[in-house]
Motif scaffolding. Structure first.
Motif: not given
Length: 135
Positions: A83-109
């Motif tokens: 989630t660190t990259p998500i917080f570093l990209l506050d102004d770029k919330i539409n970046s593809p890294i946000v959904p990819v990070s969330i999907i990876i977190i859910l898969i790992v859980i």
């Protein structure tokens, strides 16, 4: 017949791999769980450990009773790292890294929960067989 002798007879009967070390019997199954049964002071102590190189703890060998603590710590660490990259990209919330990070977190859980349940069921199964065989 002692409890230890009953256990050894059943282990041989059901072709389980084991080693006899004095007051202890080490049961090795095809899963990465190694169970130690100690016969000391008229009591039976059953403990297990999860060998390294498994799908839950990675390369680390952990007492099975501590696996949940280890996995919880590693998941929190993983969520922080992902989630660190998500917080570093506050102004770029539409970046593809946000959904990819969330999907990876859910898969790992989901992965962790499924393998924890899998190994926990195997651990409880071995433990219950040992209890039944020593009656």
């Amino acid at each position: 017949m002692t409890d230890k002798e009953k256990l050894i007879i059943n282990l041989i009967k059901y072709r389980e791999k084991f080693a006899d070390h004095g007051d202890d019997i080490i049961i090795k199954t095809y899963s990465p769980i190694i169970t130690k049964v100690s016969f000391k002071n008229d009591s039976i102590d059953i403990s297990s450990k999860l060998k390294g190189w498994n799908l839950l703890t990675g390369v680390v060998t952990v007492q099975f009773e501590n696996v949940l603590n280890y996995v919880t710590f590693m998941m929190i660490l993983g969520v922080v790292v992902m989630t660190t990259p998500i917080f570093l990209l506050d102004d770029k919330i539409n970046s593809p890294i946000v959904p990819v990070s969330i999907i990876i977190i859910l898969i790992v859980i989901i992965w962790t929960a499924l393998f924890y349940l899998h190994y926990n069921i195997r651990y409880e199964n071995i433990k219950n067989r040992v209890i039944e065989w020593t009656k």
